[in-house]
Write a protein that holds these residues in place. Sequence first.
Motif, PDB file in Angstrom:
ATOM      1  N   SER A 111       0.823  -1.210   0.000  1.00  0.00           N
ATOM      2  CA  SER A 111       0.000   0.000   0.000  1.00  0.00           C
ATOM      3  C   SER A 111       0.857   1.260   0.000  1.00  0.00           C
ATOM      4  CB  SER A 111      -0.960  -0.001   1.192  1.00  0.00           C
ATOM      5  OG  SER A 111      -0.263   0.175   2.402  1.00  0.00           O
ATOM      6  N   VAL A 112       1.964   1.245   0.725  1.00  0.00           N
ATOM      7  CA  VAL A 112       2.872   2.398   0.752  1.00  0.00           C
ATOM      8  C   VAL A 112       3.504   2.590  -0.628  1.00  0.00           C
ATOM      9  CG1 VAL A 112       5.047   3.270   1.719  1.00  0.00           C
ATOM     10  CG2 VAL A 112       3.318   2.272   3.219  1.00  0.00           C
ATOM     11  N   ARG A 113       3.923   1.498  -1.224  1.00  0.00           N
ATOM     12  CA  ARG A 113       4.572   1.590  -2.542  1.00  0.00           C
ATOM     13  C   ARG A 113       3.587   2.025  -3.624  1.00  0.00           C
ATOM     14  NH1 ARG A 113       9.253  -2.234  -4.626  1.00  0.00           N
ATOM     15  NH2 ARG A 113       9.956  -0.791  -6.210  1.00  0.00           N
ATOM     16  N   ALA A 114       2.370   1.496  -3.584  1.00  0.00           N
ATOM     17  CA  ALA A 114       1.361   1.901  -4.568  1.00  0.00           C
ATOM     18  C   ALA A 114       1.042   3.386  -4.430  1.00  0.00           C
ATOM     19  CB  ALA A 114       0.095   1.064  -4.400  1.00  0.00           C
ATOM     20  N   HIS A 115       1.020   3.859  -3.210  1.00  0.00           N
ATOM     21  CA  HIS A 115       0.765   5.284  -2.974  1.00  0.00           C
ATOM     22  C   HIS A 115       1.921   6.132  -3.506  1.00  0.00           C
ATOM     23  CE1 HIS A 115      -0.578   8.920  -1.012  1.00  0.00           C
ATOM     24  NE2 HIS A 115       0.591   9.023  -0.408  1.00  0.00           N
ATOM     25  N   LYS A 116       3.133   5.701  -3.209  1.00  0.00           N
ATOM     26  CA  LYS A 116       4.319   6.471  -3.589  1.00  0.00           C
ATOM     27  C   LYS A 116       4.596   6.399  -5.102  1.00  0.00           C
ATOM     28  CE  LYS A 116       9.293   6.508  -2.741  1.00  0.00           C
ATOM     29  NZ  LYS A 116      10.371   5.759  -2.105  1.00  0.00           N
ATOM     30  N   ASP A 117       4.615   5.191  -5.656  1.00  0.00           N
ATOM     31  CA  ASP A 117       5.022   5.011  -7.053  1.00  0.00           C
ATOM     32  C   ASP A 117       3.906   5.284  -8.061  1.00  0.00           C
ATOM     33  OD1 ASP A 117       7.432   4.295  -5.989  1.00  0.00           O
ATOM     34  OD2 ASP A 117       7.247   2.160  -6.437  1.00  0.00           O
ATOM     35  N   ALA A 118       2.676   4.918  -7.716  1.00  0.00           N
ATOM     36  CA  ALA A 118       1.579   5.050  -8.678  1.00  0.00           C
ATOM     37  C   ALA A 118       0.641   6.209  -8.352  1.00  0.00           C
ATOM     38  CB  ALA A 118       0.786   3.744  -8.746  1.00  0.00           C
ATOM     39  N   GLY A 119       0.836   6.814  -7.210  1.00  0.00           N
ATOM     40  CA  GLY A 119      -0.021   7.936  -6.843  1.00  0.00           C
ATOM     41  C   GLY A 119      -1.398   7.541  -6.357  1.00  0.00           C
ATOM     42  N   TRP A 120      -1.578   6.264  -6.004  1.00  0.00           N
ATOM     43  CA  TRP A 120      -2.872   5.820  -5.484  1.00  0.00           C
ATOM     44  C   TRP A 120      -3.109   6.474  -4.132  1.00  0.00           C
ATOM     45  CZ3 TRP A 120      -3.715  -0.143  -6.168  1.00  0.00           C
ATOM     46  CH2 TRP A 120      -3.780  -0.433  -7.525  1.00  0.00           C
ATOM     47  N   PRO A 121      -4.334   6.897  -3.834  1.00  0.00           N
ATOM     48  CA  PRO A 121      -4.602   7.463  -2.509  1.00  0.00           C
ATOM     49  C   PRO A 121      -4.545   6.399  -1.413  1.00  0.00           C
ATOM     50  CG  PRO A 121      -6.612   7.354  -3.797  1.00  0.00           C
ATOM     51  CD  PRO A 121      -5.490   6.948  -4.705  1.00  0.00           C
ATOM     52  N   GLY A 122      -4.715   5.158  -1.781  1.00  0.00           N
ATOM     53  CA  GLY A 122      -4.665   4.060  -0.824  1.00  0.00           C
ATOM     54  C   GLY A 122      -5.346   2.835  -1.391  1.00  0.00           C
ATOM     55  N   ILE A 123      -5.103   1.678  -0.780  1.00  0.00           N
ATOM     56  CA  ILE A 123      -5.757   0.457  -1.234  1.00  0.00           C
ATOM     57  C   ILE A 123      -6.875   0.087  -0.268  1.00  0.00           C
ATOM     58  CG2 ILE A 123      -3.668  -0.392  -2.386  1.00  0.00           C
ATOM     59  CD1 ILE A 123      -3.362  -2.413  -0.077  1.00  0.00           C
ATOM     60  N   LEU A 124      -7.862  -0.622  -0.794  1.00  0.00           N
ATOM     61  CA  LEU A 124      -8.946  -1.153   0.018  1.00  0.00           C
ATOM     62  C   LEU A 124      -8.685  -2.640   0.205  1.00  0.00           C
ATOM     63  CD1 LEU A 124     -11.968   0.639  -1.660  1.00  0.00           C
ATOM     64  CD2 LEU A 124     -10.868   1.208   0.507  1.00  0.00           C
ATOM     65  N   VAL A 125      -8.659  -3.083   1.437  1.00  0.00           N
ATOM     66  CA  VAL A 125      -8.386  -4.476   1.751  1.00  0.00           C
ATOM     67  C   VAL A 125      -9.710  -5.164   2.019  1.00  0.00           C
ATOM     68  CG1 VAL A 125      -7.192  -6.042   3.319  1.00  0.00           C
ATOM     69  CG2 VAL A 125      -6.153  -3.839   2.732  1.00  0.00           C
ATOM     70  N   GLY A 126     -10.005  -6.217   1.261  1.00  0.00           N
ATOM     71  CA  GLY A 126     -11.240  -6.960   1.422  1.00  0.00           C
ATOM     72  C   GLY A 126     -11.043  -8.146   2.339  1.00  0.00           C
ATOM     73  N   ASP A 127     -11.124  -9.325   1.773  1.00  0.00           N
ATOM     74  CA  ASP A 127     -11.016 -10.560   2.556  1.00  0.00           C
ATOM     75  C   ASP A 127      -9.588 -11.068   2.569  1.00  0.00           C
ATOM     76  OD1 ASP A 127     -13.718 -10.445   2.883  1.00  0.00           O
ATOM     77  OD2 ASP A 127     -14.203 -12.041   1.499  1.00  0.00           O
ATOM     78  N   ILE A 128      -9.040 -11.235   3.761  1.00  0.00           N
ATOM     79  CA  ILE A 128      -7.761 -11.928   3.908  1.00  0.00           C
ATOM     80  C   ILE A 128      -8.104 -13.298   4.500  1.00  0.00           C
ATOM     81  CG2 ILE A 128      -5.433 -11.891   4.839  1.00  0.00           C
ATOM     82  CD1 ILE A 128      -5.806  -8.850   5.278  1.00  0.00           C
ATOM     83  N   ALA A 129      -8.457 -13.318   5.780  1.00  0.00           N
ATOM     84  CA  ALA A 129      -8.866 -14.566   6.434  1.00  0.00           C
ATOM     85  C   ALA A 129      -9.578 -14.222   7.729  1.00  0.00           C
ATOM     86  CB  ALA A 129      -7.653 -15.441   6.741  1.00  0.00           C
ATOM     87  N   GLN A 130     -10.267 -15.210   8.269  1.00  0.00           N
ATOM     88  CA  GLN A 130     -10.861 -15.074   9.588  1.00  0.00           C
ATOM     89  C   GLN A 130      -9.763 -15.330  10.615  1.00  0.00           C
ATOM     90  OE1 GLN A 130     -14.092 -17.916   9.159  1.00  0.00           O
ATOM     91  NE2 GLN A 130     -15.549 -16.238   9.078  1.00  0.00           N
ATOM     92  N   PRO A 131      -9.980 -14.993  11.874  1.00  0.00           N
ATOM     93  CA  PRO A 131      -8.902 -15.129  12.855  1.00  0.00           C
ATOM     94  C   PRO A 131      -8.452 -16.555  13.135  1.00  0.00           C
ATOM     95  CG  PRO A 131     -10.914 -14.360  13.922  1.00  0.00           C
ATOM     96  CD  PRO A 131     -11.171 -14.380  12.467  1.00  0.00           C
TER      97      PRO A 131
END
Length: 132
Positions: A111-131
């Motif tokens: 997310s930091v790299r996408a913001h810095k290199d591509a100018g994205w305001p940020g990423i949205l994180v959906g499903d990773i896993a349940q605890p």
Amino acid sequence: MTSRPILTLLILAALSLGADAASAQDRGSVNPKPLPPLANPNDPKLGAKELFARKVLPTATPTRVIGSYSKGCLAGAAQMPINGETWQVMRLSRNRNWGYPGMIALLKRLSVRAHKDAGWPGILVGDIAQPR
């Protein structure tokens, strides 16, 4: 016979069914409500997904993956923080912002790299896993 009429019919059917399904999606909540208790949690016919979905915290064990993507679980998961400078977790009521610590670190770096290199305001994180 060409596949064009069949494809058109499938697209129309998906569009008409999709309109009803989209309105029924869980929009999530910042304060999710826990699932109700099971009538008989010791029932051998009860699926693991019913038991695991009711756990809101990870196990207090070292992190390890058990099984596979479609038939597995995660012990000792790490939580992706809900908000960061370059990311935001979506659908909090699903409680799927948990993962292997290396995966959480990778998402933060991405997310930091996408913001810095591509100018994205940020990423949205959906499903990773349940605890668990």
